[in-house]
Design an enzyme around this catalytic site. Structure first.
Site, PDB file in Angstrom:
ATOM      1  NE  ARG A 117       0.382  -0.914  -5.157  1.00 15.84           N
ATOM      2  CZ  ARG A 117       0.453   0.278  -4.544  1.00 15.84           C
ATOM      3  NH1 ARG A 117       1.637   0.785  -4.226  1.00 15.84           N
ATOM      4  NH2 ARG A 117      -0.635   0.950  -4.230  1.00 15.84           N
ATOM      5  CB  SER A 139      -4.968  -4.927  -7.296  1.00  8.68           C
ATOM      6  OG  SER A 139      -5.948  -4.237  -6.553  1.00  8.68           O
ATOM      7  CD  GLU A 196      -0.604  -4.606  -7.918  1.00  6.67           C
ATOM      8  OE1 GLU A 196      -0.429  -5.156  -6.816  1.00  6.67           O
ATOM      9  OE2 GLU A 196      -1.325  -3.592  -8.058  1.00  6.67           O
TER      10      GLU A 196
END
Length: 338
Positions: A164, A237, A333
């Protein structure tokens, strides 16, 4: 002269639905104006590039220059016996691009169906889901250096992909604007069904599974677990699944027999952040206008009227709670735009 708009409302341009206004907004739908960006960027204290707004937390006021990328275009660049190279403009909606590829008979991205956002944002985050990571399908990308005023091509190594993460997420805002992304898709396709939810999905329990069936199964699974941002504001998320060493995993496992974790090729373990948050008692909880989704603890939601400060305060409380219980520090994130 760049077609700039002043004091523009961005609440419809972020999936959390947070109130935000851009001091100066450029809706970039044509790459012809790219050579003018260097001078424009230099005139502002900060420049931010916005795609689909699905992985950002927007502050109430963005005083610099905000560039919303809306370019379109998809084409097959080359095809061999082994692979196809497909290019998409940065402003293409990611899920629509995946669906388009399938309709053309170009499978390989179906595990990444229904991920919100744009094609240009996908490599920034190095998106991944259900057993496939973007960097596994990545060929190259074309980016515009807004400081130097020139186009630069990046290969996979140049992007410095990690979990990520990428060079573009770490570099200072206002340097790179991704123009187009190219994907390497296999001609001799085989389904990737290693992820537990897919491996046991009832529609995939037969030989001869097709790319469309995988696409449909992934879409159905995501819809069953994740709220629709059009109905309940969210950024998907909110936390990364933390990586721990084998020794850390064993210590955690000794104290928490039901710990959810996945062994990694390098010997480390990826913990399920949603499980950690759930065990810390946050699933379904609400703090004013923000809360944790009642079906997926990884997702923070805007129940209406939330601000960036509300979201970030909830995120900090969750991180503190998980760390106190498990000794594991969660990392968010979404990128914060201020």
């Amino acid at each position: 002269m760049l077609p700039l708009s002043l004091d523009q409302d961005l609440s419809a341009f972020n999936t959390l639905g947070l109130p935000s206004r851009a001091g100066h907004l450029l809706r970039l739908d044509n790459t012809v104006v790219l050579p003018q960006l260097a001078e424009a960027v230099a005139a502002y204290p900060r420049t931010m590039v916005l795609g689909g707004g699905s992985n950002v937390v927007l502050a109430g006021a963005l005083p610099g220059l905000t560039i919303k990328v809306e370019t379109r275009g998809i084409r097959l660049l080359e095809q061999t016996d082994q692979e196809r190279v497909v290019e998409a403009s940065a402003g293409e909606v990611w899920h629509d691009f995946v669906a388009y590829c399938l309709k053309q008979g170009w499978p390989g991205l179906e595990n990444l169906a229904l991920i919100p956002g744009t094609v240009g944002a996908a490599p920034v985050q190095n998106i991944g889901a259900y057993g496939v990571e973007l960097d596994q399908r990545f060929h190259s990308l074309l980016a515009w250096d807004m400081q130097a005023g020139k186009a630069v091509e990046f290969g996979a190594a140049d992007c410095q992909f990690a979990y990520r993460d990428s060079l573009f997420k770490r570099e200072e805002p206002g340097r790179w604007l991704i123009v187009a992304v190219r994907f390497r898709l296999p001609v001799n396709w085989t389904p990737v069904l290693t992820y537990p939810d897919l491996h046991k999905h009832e529609s995939l329990q037969h030989t001869g599974v097709t790319p469309q069936q995988v696409f449909d199964a992934v879409s159905a699974i995501r819809r069953s677990k994740l709220p629709d941002p059009a109905v309940l504001g969210n950024a998907g998320s909110f936390f990364k699944n933390p990586l721990v060493t084998a020794a850390q995993f064993q210590l955690l496992k000794a104290g928490h027999a039901n710990l959810v974790a996945y062994a990694q090729p390098d010997g480390s373990f990826k913990l399920a952040a949603g499980w950690l948050i759930d065990q810390a008692g946050w699933k379904g909880r609400r703090l004013g206008a923000v809360g944790v989704h009642d079906r997926q603890a990884l997702v923070l939601v805007n129940h209406g009227g939330a601000t960036a400060e509300d979201v970030l305060e909830l995120a900090e409380q969750i991180k503190t709670s998980v760390y106190q219980r498990f000794g594991v520090l969660l990392e968010q994130e979404p990128v914060v735009f201020r």
